[in-house]
Design a protein around this motif. Structure first.
Motif, mmCIF file in Angstrom:
data_model
loop_
_atom_site.group_PDB
_atom_site.id
_atom_site.type_symbol
_atom_site.label_atom_id
_atom_site.label_comp_id
_atom_site.label_asym_id
_atom_site.label_seq_id
_atom_site.Cartn_x
_atom_site.Cartn_y
_atom_site.Cartn_z
ATOM 1 N N LYS A 115 0.823 -1.195 0.000
ATOM 2 C CA LYS A 115 0.000 0.000 0.000
ATOM 3 C C LYS A 115 0.862 1.252 0.000
ATOM 4 C CE LYS A 115 -3.556 2.396 2.671
ATOM 5 N NZ LYS A 115 -4.352 2.383 3.934
ATOM 6 N N LEU A 116 0.575 2.159 -0.918
ATOM 7 C CA LEU A 116 1.295 3.431 -0.989
ATOM 8 C C LEU A 116 0.671 4.432 -0.013
ATOM 9 C CD1 LEU A 116 1.739 3.793 -4.856
ATOM 10 C CD2 LEU A 116 3.455 3.078 -3.199
ATOM 11 N N GLU A 117 1.520 5.161 0.689
ATOM 12 C CA GLU A 117 1.053 6.187 1.622
ATOM 13 C C GLU A 117 1.640 7.537 1.209
ATOM 14 O OE1 GLU A 117 1.436 5.314 5.833
ATOM 15 O OE2 GLU A 117 1.761 3.192 5.352
ATOM 16 N N LYS A 118 0.767 8.502 1.027
ATOM 17 C CA LYS A 118 1.219 9.848 0.686
ATOM 18 C C LYS A 118 1.833 10.522 1.920
ATOM 19 C CE LYS A 118 0.182 10.587 -3.671
ATOM 20 N NZ LYS A 118 1.224 11.003 -4.654
ATOM 21 N N VAL A 119 2.941 11.228 1.739
ATOM 22 C CA VAL A 119 3.559 11.976 2.827
ATOM 23 C C VAL A 119 3.829 13.402 2.357
ATOM 24 C CG1 VAL A 119 4.600 10.059 4.075
ATOM 25 C CG2 VAL A 119 5.821 11.044 2.149
ATOM 26 N N GLU A 120 3.537 14.337 3.225
ATOM 27 C CA GLU A 120 3.766 15.756 2.911
ATOM 28 C C GLU A 120 4.776 16.291 3.915
ATOM 29 O OE1 GLU A 120 3.611 18.698 0.390
ATOM 30 O OE2 GLU A 120 2.254 17.000 0.157
ATOM 31 N N ILE A 121 6.036 16.168 3.569
ATOM 32 C CA ILE A 121 7.102 16.609 4.475
ATOM 33 C C ILE A 121 8.193 17.300 3.679
ATOM 34 C CG2 ILE A 121 6.695 14.747 6.143
ATOM 35 C CD1 ILE A 121 9.120 13.307 5.031
ATOM 36 N N ARG A 122 9.043 18.012 4.415
ATOM 37 C CA ARG A 122 10.251 18.592 3.826
ATOM 38 C C ARG A 122 11.436 17.729 4.268
ATOM 39 N NH1 ARG A 122 11.771 24.289 4.310
ATOM 40 N NH2 ARG A 122 10.518 24.331 6.185
ATOM 41 N N ILE A 123 12.317 17.409 3.318
ATOM 42 C CA ILE A 123 13.516 16.631 3.626
ATOM 43 C C ILE A 123 14.718 17.567 3.674
ATOM 44 C CG2 ILE A 123 15.100 14.826 2.870
ATOM 45 C CD1 ILE A 123 12.572 13.621 3.732
ATOM 46 N N VAL A 124 15.416 17.552 4.793
ATOM 47 C CA VAL A 124 16.709 18.228 4.907
ATOM 48 C C VAL A 124 17.725 17.150 5.272
ATOM 49 C CG1 VAL A 124 18.075 19.974 6.108
ATOM 50 C CG2 VAL A 124 15.646 20.388 5.661
ATOM 51 N N ALA A 125 18.748 16.995 4.451
ATOM 52 C CA ALA A 125 19.777 15.982 4.701
ATOM 53 C C ALA A 125 21.094 16.669 5.021
ATOM 54 C CB ALA A 125 19.930 15.063 3.504
ATOM 55 N N ALA A 126 21.990 15.952 5.665
ATOM 56 C CA ALA A 126 23.304 16.509 6.002
ATOM 57 C C ALA A 126 24.356 15.421 5.879
ATOM 58 C CB ALA A 126 23.306 17.087 7.414
ATOM 59 N N THR A 127 25.570 15.834 5.567
ATOM 60 C CA THR A 127 26.672 14.879 5.458
ATOM 61 C C THR A 127 27.994 15.565 5.761
ATOM 62 O OG1 THR A 127 27.791 13.309 3.991
ATOM 63 C CG2 THR A 127 26.942 15.309 2.987
ATOM 64 N N ASN A 128 28.911 14.794 6.342
ATOM 65 C CA ASN A 128 30.273 15.303 6.535
ATOM 66 C C ASN A 128 31.266 14.577 5.630
ATOM 67 O OD1 ASN A 128 30.449 12.814 7.726
ATOM 68 N ND2 ASN A 128 30.842 13.555 9.788
ATOM 69 N N VAL A 129 30.734 13.797 4.675
ATOM 70 C CA VAL A 129 31.594 13.109 3.706
ATOM 71 C C VAL A 129 31.326 13.680 2.323
ATOM 72 C CG1 VAL A 129 31.625 10.994 5.059
ATOM 73 C CG2 VAL A 129 29.922 11.256 3.249
ATOM 74 N N ASN A 130 32.252 13.447 1.401
ATOM 75 C CA ASN A 130 32.114 13.921 0.029
ATOM 76 C C ASN A 130 31.240 12.934 -0.749
ATOM 77 O OD1 ASN A 130 32.461 14.606 -2.700
ATOM 78 N ND2 ASN A 130 34.522 15.408 -2.320
ATOM 79 N N LEU A 131 29.988 13.307 -0.987
ATOM 80 C CA LEU A 131 29.071 12.394 -1.665
ATOM 81 C C LEU A 131 29.491 12.130 -3.107
ATOM 82 C CD1 LEU A 131 25.533 13.451 -0.351
ATOM 83 C CD2 LEU A 131 27.005 11.590 0.408
ATOM 84 N N LEU A 132 30.164 13.066 -3.752
ATOM 85 C CA LEU A 132 30.635 12.834 -5.117
ATOM 86 C C LEU A 132 31.665 11.710 -5.145
ATOM 87 C CD1 LEU A 132 30.944 16.518 -6.416
ATOM 88 C CD2 LEU A 132 29.098 14.878 -6.827
ATOM 89 N N GLU A 133 32.514 11.651 -4.121
ATOM 90 C CA GLU A 133 33.463 10.541 -4.017
ATOM 91 C C GLU A 133 32.729 9.230 -3.740
ATOM 92 O OE1 GLU A 133 36.784 10.261 -4.415
ATOM 93 O OE2 GLU A 133 36.770 12.326 -5.179
ATOM 94 N N GLU A 134 31.682 9.298 -2.906
ATOM 95 C CA GLU A 134 30.886 8.109 -2.627
ATOM 96 C C GLU A 134 30.183 7.611 -3.883
ATOM 97 O OE1 GLU A 134 30.599 6.448 0.643
ATOM 98 O OE2 GLU A 134 32.481 7.563 0.471
ATOM 99 N N ILE A 135 29.778 8.531 -4.751
ATOM 100 C CA ILE A 135 29.158 8.149 -6.028
ATOM 101 C C ILE A 135 30.175 7.428 -6.904
ATOM 102 C CG2 ILE A 135 28.195 9.063 -8.185
ATOM 103 C CD1 ILE A 135 26.911 11.302 -6.443
ATOM 104 N N LYS A 136 31.398 7.962 -6.973
ATOM 105 C CA LYS A 136 32.458 7.318 -7.763
ATOM 106 C C LYS A 136 32.759 5.908 -7.261
ATOM 107 C CE LYS A 136 34.971 11.495 -9.137
ATOM 108 N NZ LYS A 136 36.251 12.247 -8.993
ATOM 109 N N ASN A 137 32.669 5.736 -5.932
ATOM 110 C CA ASN A 137 32.959 4.430 -5.332
ATOM 111 C C ASN A 137 31.741 3.511 -5.299
ATOM 112 O OD1 ASN A 137 35.609 5.271 -4.798
ATOM 113 N ND2 ASN A 137 35.031 6.142 -2.808
ATOM 114 N N LYS A 138 30.644 3.935 -5.969
ATOM 115 C CA LYS A 138 29.415 3.136 -6.068
ATOM 116 C C LYS A 138 28.729 2.931 -4.715
ATOM 117 C CE LYS A 138 30.405 2.470 -10.450
ATOM 118 N NZ LYS A 138 29.678 3.220 -11.487
ATOM 119 N N ASN A 139 28.960 3.860 -3.778
ATOM 120 C CA ASN A 139 28.334 3.750 -2.466
ATOM 121 C C ASN A 139 27.124 4.660 -2.309
ATOM 122 O OD1 ASN A 139 30.238 1.880 -1.487
ATOM 123 N ND2 ASN A 139 31.666 3.541 -0.956
ATOM 124 N N PHE A 140 26.913 5.550 -3.290
ATOM 125 C CA PHE A 140 25.792 6.483 -3.198
ATOM 126 C C PHE A 140 25.217 6.711 -4.584
ATOM 127 C CE2 PHE A 140 23.430 10.321 -2.149
ATOM 128 C CZ PHE A 140 23.020 10.057 -0.846
#
Length: 443
Positions: free
Chosen positions: A275-300
């Motif tokens: 069952k799909l449930e609609k959600v009305e929220i705002r997403i704020v994410a945070a990171t102290n790692v380099n996500l571009l590097e994680e993308i290169k390493n296939k982790n993100f």
């Protein structure tokens, strides 16, 4: 009767008066410390949290006026009452000048004592409330509670918060650990029009990967062993408000796929349900790692990264915003001075200068911990001697051996020639210049 047992210190060299006061104050449900001299009182003040000082004036060796002046300097928020058997107009004026709130002449009734004590403690509560309201320094002129700064980098963050606080655009906050990323997320939520909704903070790195999906999206009864009932996740808990996903880089790939769908379609599926449930929220994410590097390493997931960075806020390290350090120090001195010492500690310019020169690898969190420690450990104004050893004796040695670029370049060319055994053609090829340029640079 007071809700809490406040600590009251009585100082009087007359044992009978001391015991009488102690007995009556205990009847009013206060906790009592007794001292028969100023010297003994000073030991108690240093080792205990005292909410009210009651002292006699006429005492041998050091009188009560000296104690009042000392307490007024070191514990200005602590109310002080004076009891004396030698009342006079001049004496009363001297007592008030020394920092006492009230002046009671012996003998006084039980009710008079009670009223004077309650009045003094009530005055203290009002003072503390006023200080707490002003605990964030006004020097930064910022509009977001808890955030302090005046640097250009800090003002840039405030400007972005102003632009995103009233919409549900997804925000990614980047920065080193301890820079205050969650404070930024809270400022976005609580300063905007969705502030009446919940703010739910989730540390993705603290949830085992095999539990992340169930914790975030919830599950239905029987979805897995131990699922004995239907349960909502953090997404449902944040309905109408903000879900803060800290350490988003620690989310597993399976969860990342579901996060992407939640961001795209604004709907989720509980573990074990279709069952799909609609959600009305705002997403704020945070990171102290380099996500571009994680993308290169296939982790993100790259597509999730794009979804998260509709707006990106980079919180610079404290070493890159050193003009904010005095404001942060003032904030933490106020916070922990009220909490631990019942006073507003001062810091010497020399000690502040050391804090401004330090490179702060732990950022604001490290600064706060150090200020908290020195407030607890110091008895008066904070000086260099109160700072941790690794700060006090740190020496910034000036860099030596700096040379003009042309000289450094010439030295490097000589190293290349040494490597090619003097072959200028090969050296020119390595340096990617022609032989004539090589000769010119050696001249």
């Amino acid at each position: 009767m007071p809700l809490n047992k406040e600590n009251i210190l009585i100082v009087d060299d007359d044992i009978k008066i001391l015991e009488l006061l102690a007995r009556r104050l205990k009847e009013f449900d206060y906790h009592v410390f007794k001292a028969i001299s100023v010297k003994e009182a000073l030991y108690i003040l240093k080792d205990s949290v005292i909410d009210l000082l009651i002292t006699d004036i006429q005492m041998p060796e050091v009188d009560g006026l000296q104690l009042l002046k000392y307490a007024n300097e070191h514990y200005p928020l602590m109310p002080k009452l004076v009891v004396t058997g030698y009342p006079s107009v001049d004496g009363a004026l001297e007592v008030i000048k020394s920092g006492a709130m009230d002046y009671m002449a012996k003998p006084f009734t039980k009710e008079e004592l009670k009223q004077s004590v309650e009045k003094a403690l009530y005055s203290k509560e009002k003072q503390l409330l006023s200080i707490k309201k002003q605990s964030a320094p006004n020097l930064s002129n910022n509009r977001f509670e808890g955030m302090v700064g005046s640097s250009d980098a800090f003002q840039k963050i405030l400007n972005i918060i102003d632009r995103v606080r009233d919409n549900r655009a997804t925000v990614l906050i980047t920065g080193e650990s301890g820079t205050g990323k969650e404070l930024v997320a809270r400022a976005i939520h609580y300063s905007g029009k969705f502030s009446k909704g919940p703010f739910i903070a989730v540390n993705c790195g603290a949830i085992p990967e095999n539990l992340q999906e169930a914790e975030l999206f919830g599950y239905v009864k029987g979805a897995f062993t131990g699922a004995n009932e239907n349960r909502s996740g953090f997404f449902q808990a944040a309905e109408g408000g903000t879900l803060f996903l800290d350490e988003i880089g620690a989310a597993g790939l399976t969860v990342q796929t579901k996060l992407l769908r939640a961001l795209q379609e604004k709907e989720i599926t509980r573990v074990g349900s279709r069952k799909l449930e609609k959600v009305e929220i705002r997403i704020v994410a945070a990171t102290n790692v380099n996500l571009l590097e994680e993308i290169k390493n296939k982790n993100f997931r790259e597509d999730l990264h794009y979804r998260l960075t509709v707006v990106e806020i980079n919180v610079p390290p404290l070493r890159d915003r050193k003009s904010d350090i005095p404001l942060l120090v003032d904030k933490f001195l106020r916070k922990y001075g009220v909490e631990y010492k019942d006073r507003l500690p001062r810091i010497s310019p020399e000690a502040l200068g050391i804090l401004e020169r330090y490179h702060w690898p732990g950022n604001i969190r490290e600064l706060e911990n150090i200020i908290q420690r020195v407030v607890i450990m110091s008895d008066g104004p904070i000086g260099i001697e109160d700072l941790p050893e690794f700060l006090k004796y740190r020496i910034d040695f000036p860099q030596k051996g700096l040379v003009p670029l042309r000289k450094m370049e010439k030295e490097y060319i000589k190293k290349v020639l040494l490597h090619t055994k003097g072959n200028k053609t090969k050296a020119a090829e390595i340096l990617q210049i022609d032989r004539k340029t090589l000769r010119d640079k050696l001249d």
